[in-house]
Scaffold this motif. Structure first.
Motif, PDB file in Angstrom:
ATOM      1  N   ALA A  61       0.750  -1.076  -0.022  1.00  0.00           N
ATOM      2  CA  ALA A  61      -0.001  -0.035   0.200  1.00  0.00           C
ATOM      3  C   ALA A  61       0.973   1.298  -0.076  1.00  0.00           C
ATOM      4  O   ALA A  61       0.575   2.302  -0.721  1.00  0.00           O
ATOM      5  N   GLY A  62       1.874   1.207   0.774  1.00  0.00           N
ATOM      6  CA  GLY A  62       2.825   2.334   0.777  1.00  0.00           C
ATOM      7  C   GLY A  62       3.722   2.683  -0.351  1.00  0.00           C
ATOM      8  O   GLY A  62       3.625   3.782  -0.976  1.00  0.00           O
ATOM      9  N   SER A  63       3.834   1.472  -1.198  1.00  0.00           N
ATOM     10  CA  SER A  63       4.503   1.948  -2.453  1.00  0.00           C
ATOM     11  C   SER A  63       3.631   2.172  -3.486  1.00  0.00           C
ATOM     12  O   SER A  63       4.193   3.123  -4.173  1.00  0.00           O
ATOM     13  N   ARG A  64       2.431   1.984  -3.438  1.00  0.00           N
ATOM     14  CA  ARG A  64       1.377   2.257  -4.373  1.00  0.00           C
ATOM     15  C   ARG A  64       1.051   3.782  -4.018  1.00  0.00           C
ATOM     16  O   ARG A  64       1.013   4.467  -5.017  1.00  0.00           O
ATOM     17  N   ALA A  65       1.028   3.995  -2.827  1.00  0.00           N
ATOM     18  CA  ALA A  65       0.688   5.566  -2.453  1.00  0.00           C
ATOM     19  C   ALA A  65       1.814   6.489  -2.871  1.00  0.00           C
ATOM     20  O   ALA A  65       1.667   7.492  -3.462  1.00  0.00           O
ATOM     21  N   LYS A  66       2.935   6.073  -2.589  1.00  0.00           N
ATOM     22  CA  LYS A  66       4.141   6.680  -2.953  1.00  0.00           C
ATOM     23  C   LYS A  66       4.250   6.959  -4.600  1.00  0.00           C
ATOM     24  O   LYS A  66       4.506   7.864  -5.013  1.00  0.00           O
ATOM     25  N   ALA A  67       3.997   5.776  -5.266  1.00  0.00           N
ATOM     26  CA  ALA A  67       3.833   6.025  -6.790  1.00  0.00           C
ATOM     27  C   ALA A  67       3.033   7.074  -7.393  1.00  0.00           C
ATOM     28  O   ALA A  67       3.001   7.793  -8.143  1.00  0.00           O
ATOM     29  N   LEU A  68       2.032   7.038  -6.429  1.00  0.00           N
ATOM     30  CA  LEU A  68       0.723   8.210  -6.895  1.00  0.00           C
ATOM     31  C   LEU A  68       1.090   9.704  -6.222  1.00  0.00           C
ATOM     32  O   LEU A  68       0.115  10.524  -6.351  1.00  0.00           O
ATOM     33  N   GLU A  69       2.089   9.691  -5.499  1.00  0.00           N
ATOM     34  CA  GLU A  69       2.706  10.884  -4.712  1.00  0.00           C
ATOM     35  C   GLU A  69       1.631  11.348  -3.718  1.00  0.00           C
ATOM     36  O   GLU A  69       1.520  12.458  -3.325  1.00  0.00           O
ATOM     37  N   SER A  70       0.998  10.293  -3.233  1.00  0.00           N
ATOM     38  CA  SER A  70       0.128  10.277  -2.017  1.00  0.00           C
ATOM     39  C   SER A  70       1.260  10.131  -0.834  1.00  0.00           C
ATOM     40  O   SER A  70       1.045   9.366  -0.054  1.00  0.00           O
ATOM     41  N   TYR A  71       2.197  11.168  -0.638  1.00  0.00           N
ATOM     42  CA  TYR A  71       3.216  10.912   0.378  1.00  0.00           C
ATOM     43  C   TYR A  71       2.699  10.705   1.907  1.00  0.00           C
ATOM     44  O   TYR A  71       3.236   9.976   2.594  1.00  0.00           O
ATOM     45  N   ASP A  72       1.526  11.522   2.327  1.00  0.00           N
ATOM     46  CA  ASP A  72       1.495  11.206   3.679  1.00  0.00           C
ATOM     47  C   ASP A  72       0.703   9.875   4.047  1.00  0.00           C
ATOM     48  O   ASP A  72       1.277   9.444   4.939  1.00  0.00           O
TER      49      ASP A  72
END
Length: 181
Positions: A61-72
């Motif tokens: 989930a963190g990797s996918r969020a990071k790829a979407l630039e949803s950093y928080d």
């Protein structure tokens, strides 16, 4: 969208069935439903009692969020990993990278403090502590910078870069007498 919801529900019911997880990941990637899979994984992380599976899902989930630039959101997921596995390099590296990319010095300080606690090889520890001291200085936390530089001197009391930086900080703070001790 219905297929994604159906697969998501099937995965929620049986998060250990790898074929469902693979299909869910494939479909969400193909049709751009990354937010959906992130939310499914986050929900399961809270419900599962299996730390290994929780870590796996939180990293995904963190990797996918990071790829979407949803950093928080990414940092939240990776922080959850560190709660379960404090030495998890994947999570620590990801949070550090996000902190550097976003210029979040406070978060970088947290990561560097964590890394320093986990590092026992003198040269690597010195490198981490020196960067930590510089980060403290950027945040105008001079006492923390001084304390951190003194930790480096325990490793090598003749480190000229550290002695120079300490002298500068003490001078700026009007505490030259402490440096001379």
């Amino acid at each position: 969208e219905a297929a994604v919801e159906h697969l998501a529900e099937a995965f929620r019911l049986d998060p250990y069935r790898e074929s469902i997880q693979n299909e869910l990941e494939s479909v969400t990637e193909e049709y751009g439903f990354d937010e959906t899979i992130i939310e499914v994984y986050r929900g399961l992380i809270e419900e599962l009692g299996d730390p290994r599976k929780m870590v796996e899902l939180a990293i995904e989930a963190g990797s996918r969020a990071k790829a979407l630039e949803s950093y928080d959101l990414a940092v939240e997921c990776f922080s959850h990993v560190l709660e379960l596995e404090p030495e998890n390099r994947t999570a620590l590296d990801a949070i550090e990278q996000i902190a550097r990319e976003t210029g979040d010095i406070e978060s970088l300080v947290d990561v560097l403090e964590h890394r320093a606690d986990l590092t026992f090889e003198d040269e690597k520890r010195r490198e981490i502590l020196f960067e930590l001291a510089e980060s403290y200085e950027q945040l105008d936390r001079r006492d923390d910078a001084i304390r951190t530089l003194r930790q480096i001197l325990v490793l090598d009391e003749s480190d000229e870069d550290v002695l120079s930086k300490l002298a500068k900080l003490y001078r700026e703070e009007g505490r030259t007498h402490e440096y001379l001790e």
